[in-house]
Design a protein around this motif. Structure first.
Motif, short mmCIF file in Angstrom:
data_model
loop_
_atom_site.label_atom_id
_atom_site.label_comp_id
_atom_site.label_asym_id
_atom_site.label_seq_id
_atom_site.Cartn_x
_atom_site.Cartn_y
_atom_site.Cartn_z
N LEU A 1 22.62 38.18 29.35
CA LEU A 1 21.93 37.12 30.22
C LEU A 1 22.90 36.89 31.37
CD1 LEU A 1 20.64 33.55 29.24
CD2 LEU A 1 22.59 33.64 30.88
N MET A 2 22.46 36.90 32.46
CA MET A 2 23.33 36.75 33.67
C MET A 2 22.90 35.37 34.65
SD MET A 2 25.98 38.77 33.54
CE MET A 2 26.70 38.92 35.14
N GLY A 3 23.55 35.10 35.51
CA GLY A 3 23.15 33.91 36.39
C GLY A 3 22.25 34.36 37.41
N ALA A 4 21.22 33.74 37.77
CA ALA A 4 20.41 33.74 38.94
C ALA A 4 21.01 33.64 40.28
CB ALA A 4 19.03 33.16 38.91
N PRO A 5 21.88 32.39 40.24
CA PRO A 5 22.71 32.42 41.40
C PRO A 5 23.52 33.47 41.79
CG PRO A 5 22.79 30.42 39.88
CD PRO A 5 22.25 31.52 39.22
N ASN A 6 24.17 34.13 40.83
CA ASN A 6 24.67 35.70 41.05
C ASN A 6 23.97 36.31 41.95
OD1 ASN A 6 25.99 38.24 40.60
ND2 ASN A 6 27.31 37.16 38.96
N VAL A 7 22.61 36.77 41.27
CA VAL A 7 21.67 37.53 42.22
C VAL A 7 21.62 36.86 43.68
CG1 VAL A 7 19.38 38.41 42.35
CG2 VAL A 7 20.70 38.22 40.00
N VAL A 8 21.17 35.65 43.67
CA VAL A 8 20.73 35.36 45.13
C VAL A 8 22.25 35.16 46.02
CG1 VAL A 8 19.93 33.24 46.32
CG2 VAL A 8 19.06 33.64 44.10
N ARG A 9 23.39 34.96 45.61
CA ARG A 9 24.41 35.01 46.36
C ARG A 9 24.93 36.23 46.62
NH1 ARG A 9 28.59 33.17 44.48
NH2 ARG A 9 29.66 32.28 46.15
N GLY A 10 24.66 37.32 45.61
CA GLY A 10 25.27 38.62 45.91
C GLY A 10 26.32 38.80 45.18
N GLY A 11 26.73 37.90 44.11
CA GLY A 11 28.18 38.10 43.38
C GLY A 11 28.42 37.00 42.64
N SER A 12 29.41 36.98 41.87
CA SER A 12 29.95 36.02 41.05
C SER A 12 30.80 34.96 41.66
CB SER A 12 30.59 36.52 39.76
OG SER A 12 31.46 35.68 39.13
N HIS A 13 30.68 33.75 41.45
CA HIS A 13 31.55 32.87 42.16
C HIS A 13 33.01 32.81 41.68
CE1 HIS A 13 30.70 30.16 38.81
NE2 HIS A 13 31.79 29.70 38.94
N SER A 14 33.13 33.62 40.46
CA SER A 14 34.63 33.75 39.68
C SER A 14 35.05 34.87 40.12
CB SER A 14 34.26 33.54 38.20
OG SER A 14 33.84 32.33 37.76
N GLY A 15 34.47 35.82 40.67
CA GLY A 15 34.84 37.21 41.00
C GLY A 15 34.65 38.21 39.97
N ASN A 16 33.90 38.14 39.04
CA ASN A 16 33.54 38.97 38.11
C ASN A 16 32.36 39.86 38.51
OD1 ASN A 16 35.52 37.88 36.08
ND2 ASN A 16 34.08 36.04 35.98
N ILE A 17 31.88 40.60 37.52
CA ILE A 17 30.91 41.59 37.88
C ILE A 17 29.60 41.03 38.18
CG2 ILE A 17 29.96 41.70 35.27
CD1 ILE A 17 30.18 44.79 37.25
N ALA A 18 29.05 41.64 39.27
CA ALA A 18 27.64 41.11 39.82
C ALA A 18 26.69 41.42 38.80
CB ALA A 18 27.66 41.69 41.22
N ALA A 19 25.73 40.53 38.91
CA ALA A 19 24.31 40.63 37.96
C ALA A 19 23.73 41.94 38.37
CB ALA A 19 23.61 39.44 38.12
N VAL A 20 23.50 42.03 39.71
CA VAL A 20 22.88 43.30 40.35
C VAL A 20 23.49 44.47 40.03
CG1 VAL A 20 21.97 44.21 42.57
CG2 VAL A 20 21.75 41.96 42.17
N ASP A 21 24.85 44.58 39.87
CA ASP A 21 25.45 45.75 39.40
C ASP A 21 24.94 46.05 37.97
OD1 ASP A 21 26.65 46.23 41.86
OD2 ASP A 21 28.40 45.17 41.16
N LEU A 22 25.10 45.13 37.03
CA LEU A 22 24.61 45.27 35.84
C LEU A 22 22.87 45.72 35.69
CD1 LEU A 22 26.02 42.44 33.54
CD2 LEU A 22 26.94 44.70 34.18
N ALA A 23 22.44 45.14 36.72
CA ALA A 23 20.81 45.36 36.58
C ALA A 23 20.49 46.97 37.12
CB ALA A 23 19.95 44.60 37.78
#
Length: 384
Positions: free
Chosen positions: A275-297
């Motif tokens: 499970l990953m955050g949808a805000p991570n997808v919309v914003r284009g990355g993690s607000h904590s600087g971790n792996i991006a959801a899109v990269d996992l996708a």
């Protein structure tokens, strides 16, 4: 909620689990999807205007209720009114089933909403019993493992019939989500508390001591408690091979927000849903600087999306996935916010547009890149 009269919806793009019907219709009866068709609909059908019809969204992890309960520092809203306001936002975001994520721990001098899970759980019950809710609400107990009182507080809520998920969290500085301690300091400064470096030094020292003294024992007890009550478990912010090994040992069903590609690959290989955050997808990355959801996708390692802290991101993130990763079809993207989360927690009656399933549905109009939820049905009853 009384079963409504039969409803027929026509002139819709219907998103099934595996394909899209471009010109379709469906009939609802007794709270279920009775029939799905293509082409001309039966007489008297309502016109969807060519909009998307898809399953109601299923949210496994959102703590957004807290923003309604404590809208400003030291301001506590009426808890039932907060639940109703929050529920309305969920419904208009297309969410028909939600797992309200409640913090079941206390920490002196930390966030004001800590330790109030019982208050919010009771408010959800009051609102539900009064038929004030549009979405179907379950509880997700967020267990901060190092906290001294976490086991006691979990036991106070565990026998509620609406508890359907528990997560194992550890936000000790320097690991998992906040391996970079500077980012954790920035996080606390940005939450409105205005803590000084000296105050943060004291808080972090206390967190280190809590982990050393309580984490191992609390982990064993919380996991045993979940298994005793047959409640699915989620791990949180898995980062290392050791974290993944712990998740496998504890028989978790869902891994929330893994922070590294290596951890995600190992979790996937172990058969644990990611499970990953949808805000991570919309914003284009993690607000904590971790792996991006899109990269996992892109790696085929994304199973479920969660709105986390902004409900409207769930639909927006799912609809944006095919734009970021062309190999992901629209039905596959919608599965990450419907069928996949339902299956992960054992909800077999919902999560897809199929005959016999609950008529939890949403009508979505997309203008540019912004989706608008025009109608919401829960068990066949129009709620928004």
């Amino acid at each position: 909620m009384n079963a409504p009269k039969d409803t027929v919806i026509a002139n819709a793009r219907i998103v099934l689990a595996d394909r899209v019907i471009d010109q379709g219709w469906l009939a609802l009866a007794n709270g279920r999807i009775a029939e799905i068709g293509e082409g001309r609909a039966p007489a008297g059908a309502g016109d969807a205007g060519g909009d998307l019809i898809m399953p109601g969204l299923i949210e496994l992890h959102t703590d957004h209720l807290e923003a309604h309960y404590v809208p400003r520092p030291k301001v506590f809203w009426n808890p039932v009114a907060a639940v109703v306001s929050y529920d309305g936002q969920l419904a208009t975001s297309g969410i028909t089933t939600v797992f309200d994520s409640l913090r079941v721990w206390r920490e002196d001098g930390a966030e004001e909403v800590d330790g109030r899970a019982g208050v919010l759980a009771a408010a959800i019950t009051t609102a539900r019993d009064a038929s004030l809710l549009r979405a179907d609400h379950f509880l997700h107990l967020r267990c901060e493992i190092p906290m001294p009182s976490v086991v006691e507080e979990a036991k106070e809520l565990i026998d509620r019939p609406d508890v359907k998920l528990m997560s194992l969290m550890d936000h000790t500085p320097g690991q998992r989500q906040f391996r970079d301690e500077v980012k954790l300091r920035d996080y606390y400064r940005g939450k409105g508390g205005g803590k000084t470096d000296a105050e943060l030094d004291e808080l972090f020292a206390k967190r280190f001591e809590y982990q050393k003294q309580y984490a191992a024992t609390n982990m064993r007890e919380i996991v045993a408690l979940a298994h005793r009550y047959n409640i699915p478990l989620a791990s949180h912010d898995d980062t290392t091979e050791e974290n993944v090994a712990d998740a496998v040992r504890d028989r978790v069903s869902v891994a929330e927000f893994p922070t590294t590609l290596e951890a995600a690959r190992a979790l996937h290989q172990a058969g644990i849903d990611i499970l990953m955050g949808a805000p991570n997808v919309v914003r284009g990355g993690s607000h904590s600087g971790n792996i991006a959801a899109v990269d996992l996708a892109r790696e085929g390692l994304l199973d479920i999306l969660s709105s986390d802290y902004i409900p409207s991101s769930l639909l927006m993130g799912a609809l944006q996935l095919p734009e970021h990763v062309p190999a992901i079809s629209l039905p596959a993207a919608i599965r990450t916010v419907t069928k996949a989360p339902a299956e992960a927690v054992g909800l077999t009656d919902r999560g897809e547009v199929a005959t016999g399933k609950r008529a939890d549905l949403i009508r979505v109009h997309v203008a540019g890149h912004v989706p608008v939820v025009r109608s919401v049905w829960r068990a066949g009853h129009r709620v928004a």
